[in-house]
Motif scaffolding. Sequence first.
Motif, mmCIF file in Angstrom:
data_model
loop_
_atom_site.group_PDB
_atom_site.id
_atom_site.type_symbol
_atom_site.label_atom_id
_atom_site.label_comp_id
_atom_site.label_asym_id
_atom_site.label_seq_id
_atom_site.Cartn_x
_atom_site.Cartn_y
_atom_site.Cartn_z
ATOM 1 N N LEU A 1 0.832 -1.204 0.000
ATOM 2 C CA LEU A 1 0.000 0.000 0.000
ATOM 3 C C LEU A 1 0.866 1.253 0.000
ATOM 4 O O LEU A 1 0.612 2.201 -0.756
ATOM 5 N N ARG B 1 1.206 4.068 -2.995
ATOM 6 C CA ARG B 1 0.891 5.472 -2.731
ATOM 7 C C ARG B 1 2.093 6.373 -2.991
ATOM 8 O O ARG B 1 1.935 7.536 -3.362
ATOM 9 N N ASP C 1 -0.202 6.286 -6.962
ATOM 10 C CA ASP C 1 -1.418 7.048 -6.674
ATOM 11 C C ASP C 1 -1.515 7.251 -5.168
ATOM 12 O O ASP C 1 -1.760 6.302 -4.418
ATOM 13 N N ASP D 1 -3.755 8.422 -3.470
ATOM 14 C CA ASP D 1 -5.103 8.215 -2.952
ATOM 15 C C ASP D 1 -5.635 6.811 -3.224
ATOM 16 O O ASP D 1 -6.841 6.553 -3.068
ATOM 17 N N ILE D 2 -4.771 5.889 -3.614
ATOM 18 C CA ILE D 2 -5.233 4.539 -3.929
ATOM 19 C C ILE D 2 -5.863 3.901 -2.695
ATOM 20 O O ILE D 2 -5.406 4.100 -1.561
ATOM 21 N N THR D 3 -6.948 3.175 -2.898
ATOM 22 C CA THR D 3 -7.638 2.554 -1.773
ATOM 23 C C THR D 3 -6.885 1.300 -1.323
ATOM 24 O O THR D 3 -6.180 0.665 -2.121
ATOM 25 N N PRO D 4 -7.029 0.922 -0.060
ATOM 26 C CA PRO D 4 -6.392 -0.315 0.402
ATOM 27 C C PRO D 4 -6.823 -1.535 -0.401
ATOM 28 O O PRO D 4 -6.025 -2.441 -0.648
ATOM 29 N N GLU D 5 -8.089 -1.556 -0.821
ATOM 30 C CA GLU D 5 -8.591 -2.696 -1.587
ATOM 31 C C GLU D 5 -7.892 -2.802 -2.945
ATOM 32 O O GLU D 5 -7.465 -3.887 -3.365
ATOM 33 N N LYS D 6 -7.774 -1.672 -3.654
ATOM 34 C CA LYS D 6 -7.101 -1.677 -4.947
ATOM 35 C C LYS D 6 -5.615 -1.980 -4.772
ATOM 36 O O LYS D 6 -5.015 -2.709 -5.575
ATOM 37 N N ALA D 7 -5.025 -1.439 -3.734
ATOM 38 C CA ALA D 7 -3.606 -1.695 -3.476
ATOM 39 C C ALA D 7 -3.350 -3.171 -3.219
ATOM 40 O O ALA D 7 -2.338 -3.726 -3.669
ATOM 41 N N GLU D 8 -4.253 -3.800 -2.503
ATOM 42 C CA GLU D 8 -4.092 -5.236 -2.236
ATOM 43 C C GLU D 8 -4.148 -6.035 -3.529
ATOM 44 O O GLU D 8 -3.371 -6.982 -3.728
#
Length: 238
Positions: free
Chosen positions: A61, A65, A69, A71-78
Amino acid sequence: MTGINSVQHNDTFAFIFDMDGVLVDNMHMHARSWVELFQDYGLEGLDPDRYLRETAGMKGLDVLRHFLDKDITPEKAEQLTELKDFLYRFMYRDEIRPIEGLEVFLDKAESMKIKLGVGTGAGARNIEYTLGIPGLKNRFNAVVGSHQVRYGKPHPDIFLRVAELLETEPSRCIVFEDALPGLEAAYAAGMKSIALTTTNPAEIMRDRPGVMAVIDDFTALSPEKILEKSCIAQPSAS
């Protein structure tokens, strides 16, 4: 006199190892995998050395970031981290092995009743993959990954959790690290460290707070010398 086999909780000491770049010399393969992923998502011009300098050892994550990005979400980062990790395992599967001298070093530490732990920024699947190879399987008394703490390196949470599981005071733990965020995390945890040059050159690692020594591998290292240099009192022989 107190023998080493009868050391009580307050007298114990531990070695805590980062995984990637310390137990196995694989950080450049991780860096290549991140670069390939970033290029696929439109980030050009990032070279593996920059990844190693700026984010090696961090949670996926935090890496995403930092570079892709903020502002990338934790879900997308995972999702992206899992994709990167699959690429890494595919690229490295036939090459992974313990770093030179490590198995002999671990054998000696075990014979001295030194507790052994792993504190890594890797996720569960990569931990299982790496610690399952010959020479590393069933070696460690406690293993903590990025998915088991709130804050990854350079925060001290991972190393403090390993020390807790090993029932050893942080001041009696020595950390083995290859990445700058990891050395910072060890220092913040109140632990001294030994730096490996698998990720950064020696001149960058040498002057970091808490670093006792800089090594290329484990071939010339002995647990006794580490404890002597760290001023952690060794139990006297019976």
